[in-house]
Design an enzyme around this catalytic site. Structure first.
Site, PDB file in Angstrom:
ATOM      1  N   LYS A 151      35.701  38.779  24.384  1.00 28.06           N
ATOM      2  CA  LYS A 151      36.366  37.821  25.268  1.00 28.06           C
ATOM      3  C   LYS A 151      36.881  36.650  24.431  1.00 28.06           C
ATOM      4  O   LYS A 151      36.174  36.175  23.529  1.00 28.06           O
ATOM      5  CB  LYS A 151      35.388  37.304  26.329  1.00 28.06           C
ATOM      6  CG  LYS A 151      34.832  38.400  27.247  1.00 28.06           C
ATOM      7  CD  LYS A 151      35.883  38.902  28.197  1.00 28.06           C
ATOM      8  CE  LYS A 151      35.295  39.896  29.197  1.00 28.06           C
ATOM      9  NZ  LYS A 151      36.327  40.445  30.086  1.00 28.06           N
ATOM     10  N   LYS A 256      40.542  49.106  36.890  1.00 23.42           N
ATOM     11  CA  LYS A 256      39.163  48.996  37.364  1.00 23.42           C
ATOM     12  C   LYS A 256      39.102  49.759  38.680  1.00 23.42           C
ATOM     13  O   LYS A 256      39.228  49.184  39.766  1.00 23.42           O
ATOM     14  CB  LYS A 256      38.804  47.520  37.564  1.00 23.42           C
ATOM     15  CG  LYS A 256      38.701  46.747  36.249  1.00 23.42           C
ATOM     16  CD  LYS A 256      38.464  45.294  36.542  1.00 23.42           C
ATOM     17  CE  LYS A 256      37.847  44.529  35.374  1.00 23.42           C
ATOM     18  NZ  LYS A 256      38.322  44.817  34.051  1.00 23.42           N
TER      19      LYS A 256
HETATM   20 MG    MG Z   1      39.879  42.328  31.315  1.00 24.03          MG
END
Ligand code: MG
Length: 316
Positions: A151, A256
């Site tokens: 991240k 997702k």
């Molecule tokens: Mg992502």
């Protein structure tokens, strides 16, 4: 109205249970610190006692229903002798995780299939943002992992750039790194990152540099730099996926599936829209994980790792 296959005229029983797991350590992203995974496991069973299970794994900061909204939907359903077709085929678009869970449970009940297996080399391992990354990387490379994700967009560019550079220096030629900004960069920062990353062919892509409302900027940015851009938050719902495709995105799509509604509808769409897809986890439990991995085995780009190297986030 969404049609379930095979059609069932039998009535089914329904039950559900809420779960909550603490993550092994908080997952820090531009959306904040994530400490617990909460969701609902649902079960459909027929008169013979055969069961199918599904999982509602909400991710409200990606625009899904909340746990409370999903719970309200489950509480309103009768628990015995459900006439499935009219209810499950018309779950509102505002409840995409419920759509996924009920359709998956139905499929698990009527057409179960064995869980797919993926080797470490086929999975992308989500690294935590801490100081032990470099040590851990050596162990993971030894275990067979080749693709990693980190991240960014949490600290100043110069600080993160130094960290990423140190990680990349350890990378073998076959290693790949994905950087995920979760939409947290400004246009100037995105340009800085893409300029820097251009020197590192091991960087597979920069994921969601800008927030979804800056889609046009990402579309313009994409051909200007050698590092690929992947959309994630921009395509987190079924409607957003279609909209980005219609507006011309031909880069990478992070899907997702557990939060994108009816799984068969997504598969039908993928059959006629051959996009560069990377299936990705929402830290769901084994129930939804196996169902999404089945989809990934069919539709994930064959040369890209699946974003499911996440099981370590559940264990201490
Ligand atoms: Mg992502």
């Amino acid at each position: 109205m969404y049609k379930f296959y095979p059609p069932s005229e039998n009535s089914l029983d329904f039950c559900f249970a809420i779960y909550q797991y603490p993550l092994a350590k908080p997952l820090l992203t531009h959306h904040g610190s994530w400490q617990f995974r909460e969701g609902i496991v649902i079960q459909l069973s027929d008169e013979s006692g055969k069961c199918g299970r599904g999982e509602i794994a909400p991710l409200p900061w990606f625009g899904t229903e909340t746990l409370t909204e999903a719970l309200k939907f489950c509480q309103r359903l009768p628990s015995r002798s459900i006439d499935l077709a009219p209810i499950l085929g018309e779950i509102p678009e505002a409840l995409p995780c419920c759509q996924f869970a009920f359709a998956s449970a139905y499929q698990d009940l009527f057409s179960p299939s064995p869980p797919p297996s993926f080797s470490p080399a086929q999975l992308c391992y989500l690294l935590p943002s801490d100081d032990e990354v470099e040590e851990r990387l050596m162990i993971l490379l030894g275990d067979g992992y080749q693709t990693f994700k980190m991240k960014i967009g949490l600290q100043a560019f110069a600080v993160e750039r130094e960290k990423i550079q140190a990680v990349l220096q350890q990378f073998p030629p076959a290693g790949r790194l994905r950087l995920d900004a979760n939409g947290g960069l400004t246009l100037a920062q995105a340009r800085n990152w893409l300029t820097f990353l251009g020197d590192f062919p091991q960087v597979e892509f920069l994921e969601q540099p800008l927030p979804p409302h800056q889609f046009a900027e990402m579309l313009t940015l994409s051909p200007q730099f050698p590092t690929a851009i992947a959309l994630d938050e921009s395509v987190s719902s079924w409607r957003q996926l279609q909209a980005c495709y219609r507006q011309g995105w031909r880069g990478i799509y992070v899907l997702k599936a557990a939060i994108m509604g009816y799984p068969q509808r997504l598969e039908d769409w993928l059959r006629t829209h051959p996009i560069d897809a990377v299936f990705s986890s929402v830290l769901e439990t084994a129930i939804a994980r196996q169902q999404v991995l089945r989809m990934a085995s069919r539709w994930n780009h064959p040369e890209r790792a699946v974003g499911f190297g996440t099981e370590h986030w559940f264990s201490p």
